[in-house]
Each structure stands twice: as structure tokens, then as C-alpha cells.
Design a protein around this motif. Structure first.
Motif, PDB file in Angstrom:
ATOM      1  N   LYS A 205       0.814  -1.216   0.000  1.00  0.00           N
ATOM      2  CA  LYS A 205       0.000   0.000   0.000  1.00  0.00           C
ATOM      3  C   LYS A 205       0.850   1.270   0.000  1.00  0.00           C
ATOM      4  CE  LYS A 205      -0.613  -0.167   5.038  1.00  0.00           C
ATOM      5  NZ  LYS A 205      -1.619  -0.276   6.119  1.00  0.00           N
ATOM      6  N   GLU A 206       2.150   1.138   0.275  1.00  0.00           N
ATOM      7  CA  GLU A 206       3.046   2.284   0.171  1.00  0.00           C
ATOM      8  C   GLU A 206       3.546   2.462  -1.256  1.00  0.00           C
ATOM      9  OE1 GLU A 206       7.112   4.065   2.271  1.00  0.00           O
ATOM     10  OE2 GLU A 206       6.836   1.885   2.159  1.00  0.00           O
ATOM     11  N   LEU A 207       3.863   1.355  -1.924  1.00  0.00           N
ATOM     12  CA  LEU A 207       4.473   1.415  -3.253  1.00  0.00           C
ATOM     13  C   LEU A 207       3.438   1.530  -4.367  1.00  0.00           C
ATOM     14  CD1 LEU A 207       7.463  -0.761  -4.441  1.00  0.00           C
ATOM     15  CD2 LEU A 207       5.536  -0.318  -5.949  1.00  0.00           C
ATOM     16  N   ILE A 208       2.407   0.726  -4.332  1.00  0.00           N
ATOM     17  CA  ILE A 208       1.469   0.634  -5.452  1.00  0.00           C
ATOM     18  C   ILE A 208       0.803   1.969  -5.790  1.00  0.00           C
ATOM     19  CG2 ILE A 208      -0.663  -0.474  -6.267  1.00  0.00           C
ATOM     20  CD1 ILE A 208       0.229  -2.971  -4.656  1.00  0.00           C
ATOM     21  N   PRO A 209       0.390   2.796  -4.799  1.00  0.00           N
ATOM     22  CA  PRO A 209      -0.216   4.089  -5.151  1.00  0.00           C
ATOM     23  C   PRO A 209       0.727   5.038  -5.888  1.00  0.00           C
ATOM     24  CG  PRO A 209      -0.801   3.484  -2.917  1.00  0.00           C
ATOM     25  CD  PRO A 209       0.257   2.526  -3.353  1.00  0.00           C
TER      26      PRO A 209
ATOM     27  N   ALA B  85      -7.413  -3.597  -7.445  1.00  0.00           N
ATOM     28  CA  ALA B  85      -8.247  -2.415  -7.219  1.00  0.00           C
ATOM     29  C   ALA B  85      -7.797  -1.235  -8.070  1.00  0.00           C
ATOM     30  CB  ALA B  85      -8.220  -2.036  -5.742  1.00  0.00           C
ATOM     31  N   ARG B  86      -6.514  -1.222  -8.437  1.00  0.00           N
ATOM     32  CA  ARG B  86      -5.970  -0.169  -9.295  1.00  0.00           C
ATOM     33  C   ARG B  86      -6.047  -0.540 -10.777  1.00  0.00           C
ATOM     34  NH1 ARG B  86      -1.871   3.343  -7.946  1.00  0.00           N
ATOM     35  NH2 ARG B  86      -1.933   3.740 -10.202  1.00  0.00           N
ATOM     36  N   GLY B  87      -6.592  -1.730 -11.065  1.00  0.00           N
ATOM     37  CA  GLY B  87      -6.684  -2.168 -12.451  1.00  0.00           C
ATOM     38  C   GLY B  87      -5.389  -2.722 -13.001  1.00  0.00           C
ATOM     39  N   ILE B  88      -4.513  -3.197 -12.085  1.00  0.00           N
ATOM     40  CA  ILE B  88      -3.211  -3.738 -12.486  1.00  0.00           C
ATOM     41  C   ILE B  88      -3.238  -5.257 -12.413  1.00  0.00           C
ATOM     42  CG2 ILE B  88      -0.748  -3.851 -11.913  1.00  0.00           C
ATOM     43  CD1 ILE B  88      -1.092  -1.055 -10.618  1.00  0.00           C
ATOM     44  N   LEU B  89      -2.888  -5.896 -13.501  1.00  0.00           N
ATOM     45  CA  LEU B  89      -2.807  -7.356 -13.531  1.00  0.00           C
ATOM     46  C   LEU B  89      -1.459  -7.809 -12.974  1.00  0.00           C
ATOM     47  CD1 LEU B  89      -4.331  -8.107 -17.033  1.00  0.00           C
ATOM     48  CD2 LEU B  89      -5.104  -9.146 -14.890  1.00  0.00           C
ATOM     49  N   TYR B  90      -1.509  -8.818 -12.110  1.00  0.00           N
ATOM     50  CA  TYR B  90      -0.271  -9.458 -11.657  1.00  0.00           C
ATOM     51  C   TYR B  90      -0.231 -10.846 -12.285  1.00  0.00           C
ATOM     52  CZ  TYR B  90       3.451 -11.377  -8.811  1.00  0.00           C
ATOM     53  OH  TYR B  90       4.643 -11.952  -8.407  1.00  0.00           O
TER      54      TYR B  90
ATOM     55  N   THR C 242      -0.835 -15.968 -17.660  1.00  0.00           N
ATOM     56  CA  THR C 242      -0.900 -16.557 -16.322  1.00  0.00           C
ATOM     57  C   THR C 242      -1.295 -15.511 -15.284  1.00  0.00           C
ATOM     58  OG1 THR C 242       1.494 -16.172 -16.088  1.00  0.00           O
ATOM     59  CG2 THR C 242       0.788 -18.367 -16.807  1.00  0.00           C
ATOM     60  N   PRO C 243      -2.514 -14.983 -15.374  1.00  0.00           N
ATOM     61  CA  PRO C 243      -2.949 -13.963 -14.415  1.00  0.00           C
ATOM     62  C   PRO C 243      -3.228 -14.563 -13.040  1.00  0.00           C
ATOM     63  CG  PRO C 243      -4.779 -14.576 -15.807  1.00  0.00           C
ATOM     64  CD  PRO C 243      -3.583 -15.307 -16.343  1.00  0.00           C
ATOM     65  N   VAL C 244      -2.911 -13.821 -12.013  1.00  0.00           N
ATOM     66  CA  VAL C 244      -3.153 -14.249 -10.635  1.00  0.00           C
ATOM     67  C   VAL C 244      -4.394 -13.560 -10.065  1.00  0.00           C
ATOM     68  CG1 VAL C 244      -2.257 -14.098  -8.261  1.00  0.00           C
ATOM     69  CG2 VAL C 244      -0.777 -14.867 -10.121  1.00  0.00           C
ATOM     70  N   ASN C 245      -4.552 -12.279 -10.353  1.00  0.00           N
ATOM     71  CA  ASN C 245      -5.598 -11.497  -9.695  1.00  0.00           C
ATOM     72  C   ASN C 245      -6.703 -11.020 -10.624  1.00  0.00           C
ATOM     73  OD1 ASN C 245      -4.095  -9.634 -11.120  1.00  0.00           O
ATOM     74  ND2 ASN C 245      -3.981  -8.142  -9.467  1.00  0.00           N
ATOM     75  N   LYS C 246      -6.789 -11.594 -11.805  1.00  0.00           N
ATOM     76  CA  LYS C 246      -7.788 -11.150 -12.768  1.00  0.00           C
ATOM     77  C   LYS C 246      -9.201 -11.283 -12.200  1.00  0.00           C
ATOM     78  CE  LYS C 246      -9.335 -11.904 -17.540  1.00  0.00           C
ATOM     79  NZ  LYS C 246      -9.181 -12.735 -18.758  1.00  0.00           N
ATOM     80  N   HIS C 247      -9.445 -12.342 -11.427  1.00  0.00           N
ATOM     81  CA  HIS C 247     -10.771 -12.560 -10.861  1.00  0.00           C
ATOM     82  C   HIS C 247     -11.151 -11.523  -9.805  1.00  0.00           C
ATOM     83  CE1 HIS C 247      -8.080 -14.445  -7.968  1.00  0.00           C
ATOM     84  NE2 HIS C 247      -9.050 -14.427  -7.097  1.00  0.00           N
TER      85      HIS C 247
END
Length: 346
Positions: A75-79, A105-110, A338-343
């Protein structure tokens, strides 16, 4: 001259294997590889604040051992990431060092590299499964002791407690890419009965292919399994196998962990092993790496390897390739491999 191509950060060592693919990446994107000094936590955060690399569109980290010097993506880096940032593609099967929910939540795929390591990790799981059923660690320690009496004692006595894996029930926690590959291999090689626990069930066809039955609760699965294999991702420090979970396991059962060491309470594990409620354990990962509990080091029923389950050349090559292909796909408007958080994304 300024380029209008999207910017991709390359974190870590230079590409070693898929050099032609890397050339393609450089043709489509402006690839910047920050130095080791720039990748340290504070310099990296400051560079993001200063927009040092401009409107970054994505990150590729082709090796698990380098590129993570800035620490947790949290939460410090991603914003601090620009609105243009769309994808982070990293080597490795895990993702417990990145807050993938905040990214979503930011629309970033991991994207991770789990599919590249499935074969190697599953093979290591088989090694540990054979070992915990056949008393291989006892035999190994005795053979290396250099003591004839110790050698002969193991030679004459290990078989009294050893069993063939064939026909035994294997319980798998996490039937994703790696877990399912373990199921395929053990079912084909040993004819083991497969039960599994996973919040995302496989299709009826996939289950039938490996003779697998899904359990509705973890406790249900633990009570059926002769050997439990952990193939689940990290749970943010939460234990899957704790002191209570050991009491749910069958007396004389076995545990194999090729996932994350933090999934198991190692103090409770040692207690279960010493009381003989747990017959044997096979560990590739540990709660506090790189220091397994001392009582595990001396226990002949504990097979230990040093977090090398995915350690094959094919895995390294696959990690590298997936990190690039995921970035190229997402930034080209295609689906990630190979998305992890798409769902998790809206």
C-alpha cells in the motif's frame, strides 16, 4: 529523442535464454533496466514519486532471485505507480510478496510463472512422497554416516515401517497448476487415490482424469489422507496446517510441503513428528528460511531440501519467457497468459 512507445521496466538480471523474444520486446516497447542501486527500496520509491521513468506501462521480472530489491509491493508502493501502469509479470510460482488485491483495485494485472515451474515442483513433490512412504531419509542418513553398524541397522529395519505409495490416499491442498500436475503424476505412477481441497473446484472431466474427489472442508480432506501435500499459495502468513490441523490428520500419516513454509506451524510439526502422530515429513520450504528447526535436522523421518523444488533449467527459461509474453500480451490488448488477480478486478 523521446519515444512514444510504452515504457516497460525490466527488474533484475539481464535476459539469458530468450534473447530473440527480448529483442521483440525492445522493438515494441521502451525497455528500461534500473540499476541495483536504483532498485533499493527508498531510491525506487523516490524514482516513482519523481516519475523518473515516465509513464511506466508495465514491469517484467524474469528471475526470482533478482529484481525484488525494493521489497514488498504494498500500500506504500502501489499508489505511486502511474495511471498508465497495467501489468506486473514476475518469475516464480508464488505472489505472497505482492499485494495483488491492491493491484487489482488499481486495475493492475499481476502475472506469475507458476505454469513454468509445475513440472519441476511436481517432480520434487514425488521425490518427497516416495521418501516419506519408503523411509528414504533414514536410509540416506545411514548410508552417509560411514558407520557400518548404522548402515546395517537401517538396512535391516527401515522396511518394517516403509510402505509403497501405490493405493494410498494422497490429499492435495491447492489443485492449481502445480497441484494438478502432482495429481496427474502420482495417479499415473502410483495409482494413488486423490482427494483435494481448493475453493476453486476442477471440472468433472479434470477430476475424472486423475481420479480426484474434492472435499468440502480442509478437515474432511485431512481425515482421509495418508499423505498431505501442500501446493497452495501463501496466505499472508496464515497457517493452513497448525496444531489443531495436525490432530485432524490420521495417526501415522505424512506431510509434504512444496508450497510456502509459512503455511505450516513448524513447532506444532515437530511435536506431531516426535509424538509419532505424524509418521514422516518432507519439506522443501520452511517457516523461517534459511533455518529449519534444529529438531528437524536430526530427525531421520524428516526429508529436507533447500527450497529447490522449482530448480530446473526449464523452469528458469520458462519464468523468463512468461514474464515477457505476459507483458507483451497485456500491453497489446490481449489476454494475459498466467494472471493471478484477474478474478479480483472489476
Amino acid at each position: 529523442m523521446p519515444s512514444n512507445k510504452p515504457v516497460v521496466l525490466h527488474l533484475g538480471d539481464p535476459v539469458k535464454f530468450n534473447t530473440d523474444l527480448y529483442t521483440q520486446l525492445q522493438e515494441k516497447f521502451t525497455v528500461i533496466r534500473p540499476s541495483v542501486e536504483e532498485r533499493q527500496r527508498e531510491p525506487f520509491l523516490q524514482a516513482l514519486r519523481d516519475r523518473k521513468w515516465g509513464d511506466i506501462a508495465g514491469v517484467m521480472k524474469p528471475f526470482w532471485g533478482t529484481g525484488g530489491e525494493m521489497g514488498r509491493w504494498d500500500k506504500e508502493l502501489i499508489p505511486l505507480l502511474p495511471e498508465s501502469f497495467k501489468v506486473y509479470a514476475a518469475a516464480g510460482a508464488g505472489f505472497d510478496w505482492a499485494d495483488v488485491d491492491i493491484m487489482a483495485a488499481r486495475g493492475i494485472l499481476y502475472c506469475n510463472g507458476a505454469s513454468a515451474s509445475s513440472e519441476a515442483v511436481a517432480d520434487m513433490a514425488l521425490y518427497h512422497i516416495i521418501s516419506v512412504f519408503r523411509n528414504m531419509q533414514w536410509s540416506n542418513m545411514a548410508a552417509r554416516s560411514g558407520n557400518a553398524e548404522t548402515f546395517l541397522h537401517a538396512h535391516h529395519n527401515t522396511q518394517a515401517e516403509a510402505h509403497n505409495p501405490a493405493g494410498q490416499t494422497l490429499g492435495i491442498v491447492g489443485l492449481g497448476n502445480i497441484g494438478y500436475t502432482i495429481a496427474k503424476k502420482t495417479h499415473a505412477a502410483f495409482g494413488m487415490k486423490i482427494v483435494y481441497y481448493d475453493p476453486f473446484p476442477k471440472s468433472a472431466e479434470q477430476e475424472a482424469a486423475v481420479g480426484a474427489t474434492r472435499c468440502s472442508t480442509l478437515d474432511e480432506m485431512l481425515g482421509q489422507a495418508d499423505c498431505v501435500v501442500l501446493a497452495a499459495p501463501g496466505q499472508g502468513g496464515k497457517k493452513i496446517i497448525d496444531r489443531e490441523a495436525f490432530t485432524k490428520m490420521k495417526k501415522g500419516s505424512r506431510l509434504v510441503n512444496v508450497a510456502r513454509g509459512t503455511l505450516v506451524d513448524e513447532d506444532a510439526l515437530v511435536e506431531a513428528l516426535e509424538s509419532r502422530h505424524l509418521f514422516a515429513v518432507g519439506l522443501d520450504v520452511y517457516e523461517k528460511e534459511p533455518t529449519p528447526r534444529p529438531k528437524l535436522l536430526e530427525n531421520r523421518y524428516a526429508t529436507l531440501t533447500c527450497h529447490t523444488a522449482g530448480g530446473a533449467m526449464e523452469t528458469m527459461m520458462g519464468f523468463e519467457e512468461l514474464s515477457m509474453r505476459n507483458v507483451m500480451a497485456v500491453l497489446s490488448g490481449e489476454q494475459p497468459l498466467t494472471p493471478v488477480n484477474k478474478h479480483m478486478m472489476k
